[in-house]
Design an enzyme around this catalytic site. Structure first.
Site, PDB file in Angstrom:
ATOM      1  N   GLU A  54      -4.567   6.310 -14.187  1.00  0.00           N
ATOM      2  CA  GLU A  54      -5.186   4.996 -14.039  1.00  0.00           C
ATOM      3  C   GLU A  54      -6.568   4.895 -14.684  1.00  0.00           C
ATOM      4  O   GLU A  54      -7.202   3.844 -14.610  1.00  0.00           O
ATOM      5  CB  GLU A  54      -5.317   4.647 -12.548  1.00  0.00           C
ATOM      6  CG  GLU A  54      -4.004   4.635 -11.785  1.00  0.00           C
ATOM      7  CD  GLU A  54      -3.210   3.358 -12.006  1.00  0.00           C
ATOM      8  OE1 GLU A  54      -3.780   2.399 -12.563  1.00  0.00           O
ATOM      9  OE2 GLU A  54      -2.027   3.326 -11.621  1.00  0.00           O
ATOM     10  N   TRP A  82       4.410  -5.851  -6.153  1.00  0.00           N
ATOM     11  CA  TRP A  82       5.162  -4.594  -6.128  1.00  0.00           C
ATOM     12  C   TRP A  82       6.263  -4.744  -5.093  1.00  0.00           C
ATOM     13  O   TRP A  82       5.994  -4.874  -3.899  1.00  0.00           O
ATOM     14  CB  TRP A  82       4.244  -3.432  -5.769  1.00  0.00           C
ATOM     15  CG  TRP A  82       4.955  -2.117  -5.671  1.00  0.00           C
ATOM     16  CD1 TRP A  82       5.601  -1.452  -6.663  1.00  0.00           C
ATOM     17  CD2 TRP A  82       5.091  -1.308  -4.495  1.00  0.00           C
ATOM     18  NE1 TRP A  82       6.132  -0.273  -6.195  1.00  0.00           N
ATOM     19  CE2 TRP A  82       5.832  -0.156  -4.877  1.00  0.00           C
ATOM     20  CE3 TRP A  82       4.655  -1.426  -3.180  1.00  0.00           C
ATOM     21  CZ2 TRP A  82       6.148   0.852  -3.969  1.00  0.00           C
ATOM     22  CZ3 TRP A  82       4.970  -0.424  -2.276  1.00  0.00           C
ATOM     23  CH2 TRP A  82       5.705   0.706  -2.665  1.00  0.00           C
ATOM     24  N   GLY A 111       8.744  -0.713 -10.219  1.00  0.00           N
ATOM     25  CA  GLY A 111       8.954  -1.664  -9.135  1.00  0.00           C
ATOM     26  C   GLY A 111       8.024  -2.860  -9.144  1.00  0.00           C
ATOM     27  O   GLY A 111       7.957  -3.588  -8.149  1.00  0.00           O
ATOM     28  N   LYS A 112       7.329  -3.095 -10.238  1.00  0.00           N
ATOM     29  CA  LYS A 112       6.389  -4.214 -10.317  1.00  0.00           C
ATOM     30  C   LYS A 112       7.065  -5.437 -10.932  1.00  0.00           C
ATOM     31  O   LYS A 112       8.002  -5.328 -11.723  1.00  0.00           O
ATOM     32  CB  LYS A 112       5.160  -3.814 -11.139  1.00  0.00           C
ATOM     33  CG  LYS A 112       4.368  -2.673 -10.527  1.00  0.00           C
ATOM     34  CD  LYS A 112       3.257  -2.208 -11.441  1.00  0.00           C
ATOM     35  CE  LYS A 112       2.570  -0.967 -10.882  1.00  0.00           C
ATOM     36  NZ  LYS A 112       1.556  -0.427 -11.811  1.00  0.00           N
ATOM     37  N   LYS A 134       4.776 -19.521  -1.948  1.00  0.00           N
ATOM     38  CA  LYS A 134       5.638 -18.513  -1.335  1.00  0.00           C
ATOM     39  C   LYS A 134       6.243 -17.654  -2.446  1.00  0.00           C
ATOM     40  O   LYS A 134       6.514 -18.135  -3.550  1.00  0.00           O
ATOM     41  CB  LYS A 134       6.788 -19.159  -0.551  1.00  0.00           C
ATOM     42  CG  LYS A 134       6.404 -19.752   0.796  1.00  0.00           C
ATOM     43  CD  LYS A 134       6.282 -18.701   1.885  1.00  0.00           C
ATOM     44  CE  LYS A 134       6.081 -19.368   3.253  1.00  0.00           C
ATOM     45  NZ  LYS A 134       5.902 -18.376   4.322  1.00  0.00           N
ATOM     46  N   GLU A 324       1.547   3.306  -4.847  1.00  0.00           N
ATOM     47  CA  GLU A 324       1.229   1.882  -4.724  1.00  0.00           C
ATOM     48  C   GLU A 324       0.623   1.538  -3.368  1.00  0.00           C
ATOM     49  O   GLU A 324      -0.159   0.598  -3.254  1.00  0.00           O
ATOM     50  CB  GLU A 324       2.472   1.034  -4.990  1.00  0.00           C
ATOM     51  CG  GLU A 324       2.977   1.118  -6.419  1.00  0.00           C
ATOM     52  CD  GLU A 324       1.916   0.719  -7.442  1.00  0.00           C
ATOM     53  OE1 GLU A 324       1.120  -0.191  -7.166  1.00  0.00           O
ATOM     54  OE2 GLU A 324       1.884   1.327  -8.533  1.00  0.00           O
ATOM     55  N   VAL A 325       0.961   2.302  -2.341  1.00  0.00           N
ATOM     56  CA  VAL A 325       0.310   2.104  -1.042  1.00  0.00           C
ATOM     57  C   VAL A 325      -1.154   2.515  -1.135  1.00  0.00           C
ATOM     58  O   VAL A 325      -2.046   1.836  -0.604  1.00  0.00           O
ATOM     59  CB  VAL A 325       1.043   2.887   0.061  1.00  0.00           C
ATOM     60  CG1 VAL A 325       0.256   2.843   1.372  1.00  0.00           C
ATOM     61  CG2 VAL A 325       2.441   2.317   0.270  1.00  0.00           C
ATOM     62  N   ARG A 327      -2.916   2.386  -3.845  1.00  0.00           N
ATOM     63  CA  ARG A 327      -3.547   1.321  -4.620  1.00  0.00           C
ATOM     64  C   ARG A 327      -3.906   0.137  -3.710  1.00  0.00           C
ATOM     65  O   ARG A 327      -5.008  -0.404  -3.776  1.00  0.00           O
ATOM     66  CB  ARG A 327      -2.600   0.836  -5.728  1.00  0.00           C
ATOM     67  CG  ARG A 327      -3.192  -0.262  -6.606  1.00  0.00           C
ATOM     68  CD  ARG A 327      -2.140  -0.961  -7.438  1.00  0.00           C
ATOM     69  NE  ARG A 327      -1.359  -0.064  -8.267  1.00  0.00           N
ATOM     70  CZ  ARG A 327      -1.745   0.383  -9.455  1.00  0.00           C
ATOM     71  NH1 ARG A 327      -2.908   0.004  -9.950  1.00  0.00           N
ATOM     72  NH2 ARG A 327      -0.955   1.189 -10.146  1.00  0.00           N
ATOM     73  N   ASP A 348     -10.166   1.980  12.355  1.00  0.00           N
ATOM     74  CA  ASP A 348      -9.456   1.967  13.635  1.00  0.00           C
ATOM     75  C   ASP A 348      -8.288   2.953  13.627  1.00  0.00           C
ATOM     76  O   ASP A 348      -7.658   3.179  12.591  1.00  0.00           O
ATOM     77  CB  ASP A 348      -8.927   0.549  13.909  1.00  0.00           C
ATOM     78  CG  ASP A 348      -8.151   0.475  15.200  1.00  0.00           C
ATOM     79  OD1 ASP A 348      -8.776   0.622  16.271  1.00  0.00           O
ATOM     80  OD2 ASP A 348      -6.923   0.302  15.155  1.00  0.00           O
ATOM     81  N   GLU A 403     -12.748   6.063  14.489  1.00  0.00           N
ATOM     82  CA  GLU A 403     -12.335   5.985  15.887  1.00  0.00           C
ATOM     83  C   GLU A 403     -11.325   7.109  16.121  1.00  0.00           C
ATOM     84  O   GLU A 403     -10.134   6.957  15.884  1.00  0.00           O
ATOM     85  CB  GLU A 403     -11.701   4.624  16.203  1.00  0.00           C
ATOM     86  CG  GLU A 403     -11.426   4.446  17.688  1.00  0.00           C
ATOM     87  CD  GLU A 403     -10.210   3.583  17.994  1.00  0.00           C
ATOM     88  OE1 GLU A 403     -10.158   3.012  19.088  1.00  0.00           O
ATOM     89  OE2 GLU A 403      -9.294   3.503  17.152  1.00  0.00           O
TER      90      GLU A 403
END
Length: 651
Positions: A54, A82, A111-112, A134, A324-325, A327, A348, A403
């Protein structure tokens, strides 16, 4: 009256058993050091891959500029999502008369999906500001799903509507911040806040009301940091903001994004830093207005069940190993720092992130085997290291708080030292101890040694945020300290127009003492939940079916402290004086206190920190006269604060 003299401590001798334990400790430390290095190796590998794929984390964490919807220099609109399990994606909304097929996305690699809308003939964007959109997802199973973009920056809920709508937010004149971020405070004094309850009226308060009515109070009280809860959009108000549905959207129930920006900018003008209570430990199970099943699969942003479900919270758990998560979540942190100019985060649910068991049914004794082994989720641990490294590299004054109830070693050590990189952890055992004492023990049974142990039980070199109570102790099912101390008499005897009763007298004095000893001895930072500084009566309960959707307890009655004849003012003024003295002497930024006296029979605690001597008499019936205490330097100590049960002496 107290007198002072020098104290000496006898040297400690090592016996054979101690030497054996020391040798065993050295062996264990060698093993754990290797495990620290292994974790750091995983972190380094992740950074290398970011650089290689990247171009580095700076570009990677700005992905909110390319995902979701973004206006280009020529006023065209670029949409990108994604959705790896989707068969096809379409965009629908007000702009195309809600045609479900007229604007298809183009499938890209990994997957994009991408769609570009050229500007109108008049060169204005094809989708106007504040119009609804939407994403239509077609699945391989033949389903047609209507989804909100995970990167949506503004979502709203129409009256009498259950789900939220994605609203395109692109104001022609966005708010521009005027004031620079304040410098990171050496002594962190946090005012934990929830915008929606920041009013004595039974309603949802606004960003504007908080800015006009609450910020001046916070400044007057001497707090230099605000921790904002429930800002990330959450469809269920009663979740207290911990069931997030839209991670990039500031909650619209309090106002617009521009009003939040103005509120934060105003706090900066008062030299107050603002932290976001960020929830990256889990996400709401909502599908139509949340992340769950965005592309029709049971995974996408999350692990597939059962690993991807939190059984107690009834929520979804992120797959932190997914590119991607990472990202999405790292860009989310960058978004709040850049767009709204937050000064840091309170993370949290860190305990849930760190362990595969999520802390459910697991106790923590402090043994190092509990923190190293297969029970630790290395993916989420490395994610937290990466997040802290990026934040502190890009924003050197950024503040991050964890936390965590488990006591994970090196949680608050620098990433370069093998730690997770947090600045502070919450001292969560402290409020539990105070509630336990008030619920279970008579005044005569208070254990001075146990109180001191709880307040000082933290790893050297890892900073803690101490607090006597937070929002947890105010929620329905529990009571605030003031309510535990004074209960129903708060309804009838808090007026100075009536005689002081023993219960109110005891309650007011112990409320002050508990908060001060926690402030001075319990950590390197201090936190107070809004309203508790003046002993807010009753509990906190959000509108829900169980209370007939009532807002009666979802508010903070600041009018009580504004009424001159009510004794709430005494508690408010004490809290302000406590912060004022700390601001002058800086004990939160000083090394840990030296406790010179913990006398069980006399119920006396004496300690010294930052050249300030604190003397507490917790005895319920006996004052102490001509009481000798030890100090580091002999001499005369003038009294800064003097009450029958509490002295603060300064050198």
């Amino acid at each position: 009256m107290f007198s002072v003299s020098e104290a000496s401590v006898p040297p400690q001798l090592l016996d054979i058993e101690s030497i054996s334990m020391l040798l065993s400790s050295v062996f264990n430390q060698t093993v754990f050091l290797r495990l620290f290095c292994a974790r750091y190796g995983l972190f380094e590998k992740g950074l290398f891959l970011l650089e290689e794929a990247e171009g580095g984390f700076d570009q990677f964490t700005r992905s909110y500029r390319t995902f979701g919807v973004n206006r280009q220099p020529d006023n065209s609109l670029l949409f990108q999502e994604w959705a790896p399990a989707a068969e096809a994606l379409f965009l629908t909304g007000d702009f195309n008369g809600w045609d479900n097929f007229s604007h298809p996305y183009k499938r890209k690699e990994f997957g994009k999906w991408e769609l570009c809308l050229p500007p109108k003939r008049d060169k204005s964007p094809a989708v106007e500001h504040k119009t609804k959109l939407k994403v239509v997802v077609h699945t391989k199973a033949g389903e047609r799903l209507y989804r909100i973009s995970p990167w949506a920056k503004y979502v709203t809920q129409a009256e009498k509507q259950v789900t939220y709508d994605w609203v395109h937010w692109d104001p022609p004149q966005p708010y521009l911040h005027i004031h620079p971020r304040p410098k990171k405070p050496a002594s962190l004094r946090i005012y934990e806040s929830h915008v929606g309850i920041a009013s004595p009226d039974p309603k949802i308060a606004s960003y504007t009301e908080f800015r006009l009515n609450i910020l001046p109070r916070i400044k007057d009280l001497g707090y230099n940091c605000i921790q904002l809860m429930a800002i990330m959009e959450h469809a269920y108000y009663a979740s207290f903001g911990y069931q997030v549905t839209s991670f990039f959207a500031a909650s619209s129930r309090y106002g617009t994004p521009e009003e939040l920006k103005l509120m934060i900018d105003t706090a900066h003008s008062l030299n107050i830093v603002v932290l976001l209570d960020v929830v990256h430990s889990h996400a709401s199970k909502n599908t139509e207005d949340g992340l769950n099943r965005f592309d029709g699969s049971d995974s996408c942003f999350f692990h597939s069940p059962p690993r991807g479900e939190h059984t107690l919270w009834d929520s979804r758990l992120f797959n932190y190993s997914s590119w991607e998560v990472q990202r999405f979540l790292l860009s989310n942190l960058r978004w709040w720092m850049e767009e709204y100019r937050f000064d840091g985060f309170r993370f949290d649910g860190v305990t849930s992130m760190l362990y595969h068991h999520h802390g459910i049914g697991s106790g923590f004794s402090g043994d190092y085997s509990e923190y190293f082994g297969l029970q630790v989720d290395e993916d989420s641990l490395v994610y937290l290291m990466t997040a802290n490294h990026i934040l502190h590299t890009l924003y050197p004054d950024c503040i991050t708080i964890a936390e965590d109830v488990s006591g994970m070693p090196a949680l608050c050590k620098k990433v370069s030292e093998g730690g997770l990189g947090f600045d502070y952890r919450l001292a969560m055992a402290v409020p539990d101890k105070w509630i336990q004492i008030l619920k279970e023990l008579s005044d005569e049974a208070w254990d001075m040694g146990n109180i001191i142990y709880t307040l000082t039980n933290r790893r050297y070199g890892e900073k803690c945020i101490a607090y006597a109570e937070s929002h947890d102790q105010s929620l329905v099912g529990d009571k605030s300290l003031a309510f535990w101390l004074m209960d129903k008499e708060m309804y009838t005897n808090m007026s100075s127009l009536v005689s002081m009763t023993p219960i109110i007298d005891r309650g007011i004095q112990l409320h002050k003492m508990i908060r001060l000893i926690t402030h001075a001895l319990g950590g390197e930072g201090y936190l107070n939940f809004m309203g508790n500084e003046f002993g807010h009566p009753e509990w906190l309960d959000f509108p829900r079916k169980g209370n007939n959707e009532s807002y009666h307890y979802a508010r903070r009655q600041y009018n009580l402290v504004d009424t001159e004849h009510l004794r709430y003012q005494q508690l408010y003024k004490f809290d302000r004086d406590m912060n004022c003295i700390e601001d002058k002497y800086g004990w939160l930024a000083a090394p840990p206190a030296f406790v010179s006296t913990k006398h069980e029979e006399d119920k006396v605690i004496v300690f010294e920190r930052a050249n300030v001597v604190f003397l507490f008499n917790f005895h319920p019936t006996r004052s102490q006269k001509d009481y000798r205490v030890a100090v580091g330097s002999p001499g005369k100590y003038p009294s800064y604060y003097n009450q029958s049960s509490l002295y603060v002496l300064v050198e």
